[in-house]
Scaffold this motif. Structure first.
Motif, mmCIF file in Angstrom:
data_model
loop_
_atom_site.group_PDB
_atom_site.id
_atom_site.type_symbol
_atom_site.label_atom_id
_atom_site.label_comp_id
_atom_site.label_asym_id
_atom_site.label_seq_id
_atom_site.Cartn_x
_atom_site.Cartn_y
_atom_site.Cartn_z
ATOM 1 N N GLY A 220 0.794 -1.099 -0.020
ATOM 2 C CA GLY A 220 0.048 -0.055 -0.019
ATOM 3 C C GLY A 220 0.733 1.216 0.080
ATOM 4 N N HIS B 146 -6.336 -6.184 4.475
ATOM 5 C CA HIS B 146 -8.048 -6.490 4.664
ATOM 6 C C HIS B 146 -8.824 -6.370 3.345
ATOM 7 N N ALA B 147 -8.444 -5.519 2.349
ATOM 8 C CA ALA B 147 -9.009 -5.200 1.247
ATOM 9 C C ALA B 147 -8.685 -6.627 0.314
ATOM 10 N N ALA C 204 -6.660 -4.320 8.745
ATOM 11 C CA ALA C 204 -7.509 -3.039 9.194
ATOM 12 C C ALA C 204 -8.686 -2.801 8.415
ATOM 13 N N GLY C 205 -9.959 -3.407 9.017
ATOM 14 C CA GLY C 205 -11.337 -3.198 8.301
ATOM 15 C C GLY C 205 -12.379 -3.649 9.132
ATOM 16 N N VAL D 84 -1.263 -0.076 13.862
ATOM 17 C CA VAL D 84 -1.879 -0.350 12.635
ATOM 18 C C VAL D 84 -2.077 -1.906 12.730
ATOM 19 N N ARG D 85 -3.505 -2.296 12.689
ATOM 20 C CA ARG D 85 -3.716 -3.617 12.741
ATOM 21 C C ARG D 85 -3.118 -4.709 11.207
ATOM 22 N N THR E 276 -4.757 -1.953 5.817
ATOM 23 C CA THR E 276 -5.627 -1.451 5.044
ATOM 24 C C THR E 276 -5.964 -2.495 3.842
#
Length: 195
Positions: A71, A140-141, A166-167, A162-163, A137
């Motif tokens: 990302g 997760h996507a 993340a979502g 930051v997981r 993020t």
């Protein structure tokens, strides 16, 4: 078919970076210890950034990945260090709408649907997988397409950050298929998706 493999360092409570984001490598909670570096050089040399490979004389192209996807926030960690391409030894894709149209970057900018692009990557001929380096993020996507998790689980808890994913709520099952316990306390845990 090629697999999408999410290989990343994580805390016991599921964070890949602190609350401020940025580069967690070498932090107190995700330290880069000599035994971890030795393991990466021996098992995953293609996951080392170009400058680290150069400094250590690592020339092995690796046996797992020929492509890396990340990302924008993860990519900017390299940019902040002066690297337009932290992984010049791999085909490098960055998922970002804000970088769309940039022609000065030596990476492929994916400004459309990352799932569609990853599905196309997985369908390509080849015996090497696609590495998802981060962040949470994007992970997760891309969760529907993640086939394997390789988690460098650190013996630390940070409570926020930051997981790993993340979502919103989106259950997926993985099964344990291997583990390497390093002397410094990191467990490299491999899990495959249950389809």
């Amino acid at each position: 078919m090629r697999r999408l493999v999410y290989l990343v360092a994580v805390t016991l409570d599921g964070f890949i970076a602190g609350p401020e984001g940025g580069d967690p490598s070498g932090s107190e909670f995700l330290p880069v210890t000599p035994d971890l570096v030795e393991h990466l050089v021996a098992s995953w040399p293609e996951t080392l950034p170009g400058p680290a490979r150069d400094a250590m004389g690592v020339t092995d192209p690796g046996t797992h990945f020929d492509t890396v996807v990340e990302g924008r926030a993860s990519y900017e960690i390299g940019l902040d260090a002066g690297l337009l391409d932290a992984y010049p030894h791999l085909r490098h894709l960055v998922v970002s709408r804000s970088l769309a149209g940039r022609t000065d970057l030596p990476v492929e900018v994916v400004d459309g649907d990352p799932l569609e692009r990853v599905r196309a990557l997985k369908a390509e001929d080849g015996d090497k997988d696609v590495w998802l380096v981060g962040g949470g993020t994007l992970a997760h996507a891309l969760l529907p397409e993640i086939d394997r998790l390789v988690l460098k689980v650190n013996p630390s808890v940070i409570g926020d950050g930051v997981r790993l994913f993340a979502g919103p709520f989106s259950p997926a099952r993985f099964e344990h298929v291997g583990q390497v316990d390093l002397p410094g306390g990191v467990r490299v845990v491999t899990l495959d998706r249950v389809r």
